[in-house]
Design an enzyme around this catalytic site. Sequence first.
Site, PDB file in Angstrom:
ATOM      1  N   GLU A 116      16.745 -18.375  -5.669  1.00  0.00           N
ATOM      2  CA  GLU A 116      16.924 -17.338  -6.382  1.00  0.00           C
ATOM      3  C   GLU A 116      18.563 -17.901  -7.082  1.00  0.00           C
ATOM      4  O   GLU A 116      19.287 -18.166  -6.516  1.00  0.00           O
ATOM      5  CB  GLU A 116      17.335 -15.825  -5.899  1.00  0.00           C
ATOM      6  CG  GLU A 116      17.818 -14.643  -6.801  1.00  0.00           C
ATOM      7  CD  GLU A 116      17.788 -13.519  -6.227  1.00  0.00           C
ATOM      8  OE1 GLU A 116      17.113 -13.238  -5.027  1.00  0.00           O
ATOM      9  OE2 GLU A 116      18.579 -12.593  -6.220  1.00  0.00           O
ATOM     10  N   LYS A 159      18.827  -6.034   1.004  1.00  0.00           N
ATOM     11  CA  LYS A 159      18.192  -7.324   0.370  1.00  0.00           C
ATOM     12  C   LYS A 159      19.251  -8.403  -0.111  1.00  0.00           C
ATOM     13  O   LYS A 159      19.024  -9.370   0.184  1.00  0.00           O
ATOM     14  CB  LYS A 159      17.363  -6.584  -0.697  1.00  0.00           C
ATOM     15  CG  LYS A 159      16.530  -7.642  -1.423  1.00  0.00           C
ATOM     16  CD  LYS A 159      17.062  -8.736  -2.510  1.00  0.00           C
ATOM     17  CE  LYS A 159      16.244  -9.491  -3.023  1.00  0.00           C
ATOM     18  NZ  LYS A 159      16.770 -10.762  -3.871  1.00  0.00           N
ATOM     19  N   ASP A 162      13.143 -18.811  11.668  1.00  0.00           N
ATOM     20  CA  ASP A 162      12.096 -18.125  11.322  1.00  0.00           C
ATOM     21  C   ASP A 162      12.673 -16.787  10.656  1.00  0.00           C
ATOM     22  O   ASP A 162      13.149 -15.832  11.134  1.00  0.00           O
ATOM     23  CB  ASP A 162      11.254 -17.698  12.421  1.00  0.00           C
ATOM     24  CG  ASP A 162      10.129 -16.779  12.399  1.00  0.00           C
ATOM     25  OD1 ASP A 162      10.001 -16.217  10.891  1.00  0.00           O
ATOM     26  OD2 ASP A 162       9.257 -16.624  13.085  1.00  0.00           O
ATOM     27  N   HIS A 172      24.589 -12.964 -13.360  1.00  0.00           N
ATOM     28  CA  HIS A 172      23.017 -13.518 -12.883  1.00  0.00           C
ATOM     29  C   HIS A 172      22.467 -14.202 -14.353  1.00  0.00           C
ATOM     30  O   HIS A 172      21.835 -15.305 -13.903  1.00  0.00           O
ATOM     31  CB  HIS A 172      22.247 -12.159 -12.631  1.00  0.00           C
ATOM     32  CG  HIS A 172      20.875 -12.435 -12.231  1.00  0.00           C
ATOM     33  ND1 HIS A 172      20.663 -12.966 -10.830  1.00  0.00           N
ATOM     34  CD2 HIS A 172      19.602 -12.390 -12.793  1.00  0.00           C
ATOM     35  CE1 HIS A 172      19.517 -13.294 -10.702  1.00  0.00           C
ATOM     36  NE2 HIS A 172      18.752 -12.805 -11.792  1.00  0.00           N
TER      37      HIS A 172
END
Length: 447
Positions: A94, A289, A305, A402
């Site tokens: 991202e 998130k 993991d 962004h």
Amino acid sequence: MHLLLSVYIMIPPISGFSKLSKTEKIEWLAQHHFDNSDAAITVLKTYWNSDQQLQQLHDEFTENTVSNYYLPFGIAPNFTINGQRYTIPMAIEESSVVAAASKAAKFWESRGGFKASVISTTKIGQVHFSYTGDYKKLETFFNYIKPQLISEAYPITKNMEKRGGGISNIELRDKTSDLENYYQLHCSFETVDAMGANFINSCLEQFALTLKNAALQFEAFNDEEKNIEIIMSILSNYVPECLVRAEVSCSINELPNTNDLTAQQYAEKFVRAITIAQIEPYRAVTHNKGIMNGIDAVVLATGNDFRAIEAGAHAYASKNGKYASLTHAEIKNDALHFSIEIPLALGTVGGLTSLHPLVKLALQMLSFPNAKELMMITAVAGLAQNFAAVNSLITTGIQQGHMKMHLMNILNQFNATDTEKTFLVDYFKSHTVTHSEVVTQIEKLRS
Ligand code: MEV
């Protein structure tokens, strides 16, 4: 929809697929799923590594491997954690995430850096079983076989014990108020620098065997009671007692002070944004998130993991019965205090850590941390990420930064040349990046 379904129905079932060679698997895939099978094969092969040994290593990490799936391996410098300087490895696709982490690291580096501490390191596993009979008898049986549960697992635990870990506790839990005849062995483990999944699961399967066999011979049990049914034995990825805390703080007058917001207003708006994520689940999920953007990237880069970490983190975010922010902020004594508390069951030995060359490099970059140090570094990456996101959200909004980072992705979609990229990156320094505006400018440049 109908068309798609009919295509899938046409593909004949295949048995013994895993036994096929890699070339045969690719041929089968290309033949059954692609009109232009040569093009598909070329894409798959483009990502093969020319070093055959390295390729074989990757092929053998998992099953039915036909190619490699790359993620960018980025680095975020300037992290000061407990007075030590780190460059943090981040595997993530991202745009903006690595840039945001680096920016937050730099910001806090000149304000005392990050402080972190490990609160606890206990991991949990459970043997879930059914027992029909008198609970008192089960309890007596459990107390009687507890030393046997531990001694029969000794071949599994002896090496871990040498390293300072092992079984910390085994409890019998009566869960019959939730489900008829349902009981557990609820077990705690210390796994030192290993994530410990294999160790824990092996111990649990041995406990289950001991439990089952010993019950058959326990004289006080009647025939029904003797017949304990093991449902399953598995570690839990909910690890609220494998907890790490990271924090930053600075006096309010060290915070950004602009025409739009004074430093005091900035601090208050920042705290309010975090408070909203504390009380509003819709916001909390996005907020967390953003934290996981940083955490997962470090977890992946260091060969851990990320699914386990994600599951545990979100469960912890709901620990009070309502999903809430993993970070906290307050103004105290004219200073902004910002912190995270998160469960992170991470390992720095075992698994991919000594196998994947980039994972080995990532751990080397971090000066070979032990598991506790990696927990602290990872929690800091999450806190930094959250700081950067909330800082943008309460000031410029996130799209400005962004879209600047995303510009390169759009340019690549249009196969922009290096010259076009240089020109357009320069142009968008002073213009707002939107997809349509980038397209307009490319077309203008090319006409
Ligand atoms: C995007 O990947 C993450 C953010 O949405 C996080 C947040 O809103 O705090 C920017």
